[in-house]
Enzyme design. Structure first.
Site, mmCIF file in Angstrom:
data_model
loop_
_atom_site.group_PDB
_atom_site.id
_atom_site.type_symbol
_atom_site.label_atom_id
_atom_site.label_comp_id
_atom_site.label_asym_id
_atom_site.label_seq_id
_atom_site.Cartn_x
_atom_site.Cartn_y
_atom_site.Cartn_z
ATOM 1 N N HIS A 128 -1.036 -1.979 -5.095
ATOM 2 C CA HIS A 128 -2.435 -1.876 -4.674
ATOM 3 C C HIS A 128 -2.451 -1.399 -3.233
ATOM 4 O O HIS A 128 -1.698 -1.902 -2.405
ATOM 5 C CB HIS A 128 -3.126 -3.247 -4.776
ATOM 6 C CG HIS A 128 -4.417 -3.328 -4.013
ATOM 7 N ND1 HIS A 128 -5.492 -2.511 -4.272
ATOM 8 C CD2 HIS A 128 -4.797 -4.119 -2.972
ATOM 9 C CE1 HIS A 128 -6.477 -2.809 -3.445
ATOM 10 N NE2 HIS A 128 -6.077 -3.771 -2.637
ATOM 11 N N GLU A 164 -3.873 -11.174 -4.105
ATOM 12 C CA GLU A 164 -4.206 -10.420 -5.326
ATOM 13 C C GLU A 164 -3.193 -10.675 -6.441
ATOM 14 O O GLU A 164 -3.064 -9.871 -7.369
ATOM 15 C CB GLU A 164 -4.286 -8.912 -5.028
ATOM 16 C CG GLU A 164 -5.235 -8.506 -3.934
ATOM 17 C CD GLU A 164 -6.717 -8.765 -4.233
ATOM 18 O OE1 GLU A 164 -7.024 -9.339 -5.300
ATOM 19 O OE2 GLU A 164 -7.554 -8.432 -3.378
ATOM 20 N N GLU A 179 -1.929 19.929 -11.441
ATOM 21 C CA GLU A 179 -1.022 19.024 -12.140
ATOM 22 C C GLU A 179 -1.616 17.664 -12.506
ATOM 23 O O GLU A 179 -0.966 16.857 -13.179
ATOM 24 C CB GLU A 179 0.243 18.826 -11.295
ATOM 25 C CG GLU A 179 0.840 20.177 -10.924
ATOM 26 C CD GLU A 179 2.335 20.269 -11.069
ATOM 27 O OE1 GLU A 179 2.996 19.290 -10.715
ATOM 28 O OE2 GLU A 179 2.823 21.322 -11.517
ATOM 29 N N HIS A 218 -13.064 -0.100 -2.205
ATOM 30 C CA HIS A 218 -11.961 -0.966 -1.799
ATOM 31 C C HIS A 218 -10.608 -0.236 -1.863
ATOM 32 O O HIS A 218 -9.930 -0.106 -0.859
ATOM 33 C CB HIS A 218 -11.944 -2.230 -2.679
ATOM 34 C CG HIS A 218 -10.893 -3.215 -2.306
ATOM 35 N ND1 HIS A 218 -11.063 -4.573 -2.383
ATOM 36 C CD2 HIS A 218 -9.621 -3.053 -1.855
ATOM 37 C CE1 HIS A 218 -9.978 -5.194 -1.981
ATOM 38 N NE2 HIS A 218 -9.082 -4.283 -1.658
ATOM 39 N N HIS A 267 -5.214 0.851 -0.104
ATOM 40 C CA HIS A 267 -6.555 1.296 0.258
ATOM 41 C C HIS A 267 -6.530 2.807 0.523
ATOM 42 O O HIS A 267 -6.907 3.263 1.613
ATOM 43 C CB HIS A 267 -7.057 0.510 1.470
ATOM 44 C CG HIS A 267 -7.114 -0.976 1.242
ATOM 45 N ND1 HIS A 267 -7.289 -1.895 2.250
ATOM 46 C CD2 HIS A 267 -7.035 -1.708 0.087
ATOM 47 C CE1 HIS A 267 -7.307 -3.129 1.744
ATOM 48 N NE2 HIS A 267 -7.143 -3.036 0.426
HETATM 49 P P1 13P Z 1 -3.159 -9.714 0.859
HETATM 50 O O1 13P Z 1 -2.788 -9.601 2.318
HETATM 51 O O2 13P Z 1 -3.449 -11.138 0.461
HETATM 52 O O3 13P Z 1 -2.103 -9.062 -0.010
HETATM 53 O O4 13P Z 1 -4.520 -8.933 0.648
HETATM 54 C C1 13P Z 1 -4.648 -7.605 1.022
HETATM 55 C C2 13P Z 1 -5.610 -6.837 0.204
HETATM 56 O O5 13P Z 1 -5.530 -5.625 0.139
HETATM 57 C C3 13P Z 1 -6.669 -7.567 -0.550
HETATM 58 O O6 13P Z 1 -7.278 -6.736 -1.498
HETATM 59 ZN ZN ZN Z 2 -7.132 -4.580 -0.982
#
Ligand code: 13P
Ligand code: ZN
Length: 279
Positions: free
Chosen positions: A147, A124, A177, A218, A149
């Site tokens: 980033h 990413e 808040e 995602h 999940h």
């Molecule tokens: P990477 O392991 O390449 O960082 O990918 C993980 C991920 O969350 C893809 O969206």
């Molecule tokens: Zn991801």
């Protein structure tokens, strides 16, 4: 782990930005937000801070990025590796993280430390670098893109309208808040294939106005001036999403009203994104 490897790891963890990356990835994994290799982090570092610990002339490998990075030429980043498990970073920072410099002409990435055994930067990287570029224009103190999940954010994207204003308002209503922490709201892009330059461009476009962007079904991108700020933003959004998921199927007897949200914003000196509250 061999004694030599353990000593090397202990030494790496004495470097503040390696320790921060190792600890935050561990923390996110423990929160259940980074199953397997899920999630990635990139942290823009001060040149002087890097040069306290690393020789800038000692480039161990050159990596070709899949997109131009001219706007970040000469900048140093520590990033997570592609396919690497957040669970493992703390016990092996050099195998799971990499210290990169964007070359002077912006065409290459120069690896100064880490990414052992031919590891590559996160898939990413386009979303990260393009987001850094936009956030730096909005705030010169910007430093971090995370980033992950986040479980309830992801769940909420299955059952809530994905229009940004509606999604933002619901989150503001979930915890007192929230409006103070993200008065500008939340950006949302359509579902897209991850790891592409296209999702990078769509994410960065949203980063012009928002510090956080949701990828439906995602996960989430959060940014900030420090690891704490970027993580704290995601933590707050995830908490609101968790409350939503807990109450969504129950009869709601009391809400935070629009007037109360507006009073909160005034009391904390923040300006809510226009067009969301009608008072
Ligand atoms: P990477 O392991 O390449 O960082 O990918 C993980 C991920 O969350 C893809 O969206
Ligand atoms: Zn991801």
């Amino acid at each position: 782990m061999s004694t030599i490897k353990a000593e090397k790891t202990a030494k790496s963890l004495e470097i503040p930005f390696i320790r921060e990356m190792s600890e935050i990835t561990q923390h996110m994994w423990r929160n259940g937000w980074d199953e397997r290799n899920g999630g990635n982090v990139s942290y823009l570092l001060d040149e002087a801070e890097v040069e306290k610990y690393f020789d800038p002339d000692n480039v161990v490998r050159v990596i070709e990025p899949a997109f131009p990075v001219n706007e970040l030429a000469g900048r140093y980043f520590i990033v997570t590796g592609s396919g690497k498990y957040f669970k493992n970073v703390l016990q092996d920072p050099a195998g799971n993280l990499g210290l990169l410099r964007v070359s002077k002409d912006g065409s290459k990435l120069e690896l100064l430390w880490g990414m052992e055994n031919k590891a590559k930067p996160t898939s990413e990287l386009a979303s990260h670098f393009m987001s850094h570029t936009e956030r730096l224009k909005a705030d010169p103190d910007h430093r971090v893109v995370i980033h992950n999940h986040a479980t309830n954010v992801l769940a909420m994207t299955f059952i809530h309208d994905l229009e940004e204003a509606k999604f933002t308002k619901t989150l503001w209503e979930m915890c007192t808040e929230c409006i103070v922490v993200f008065p500008e709201g939340i950006g949302i892009i359509p579902w897209m294939v991850p790891g592409s330059n296209e999702i990078g461009r769509a994410t960065a476009e949203k980063m012009k106005e928002y510090r956080s962007v949701i990828w439906p079904q995602h996960g989430i991108f959060g940014t900030g001036t420090s690891i704490d700020e970027a993580f704290g933003l995601i933590e707050t959004i995830e908490k609101a999403a968790q409350i939503y998921m807990l109450i969504a199927h129950h009869e709601i007897k009391r809400r935070i009203t629009e007037r109360e949200l507006s009073d909160l914003a005034a009391a904390f000196g923040v300006t809510p994104r226009p067009g969301i509250l009608s008072v």
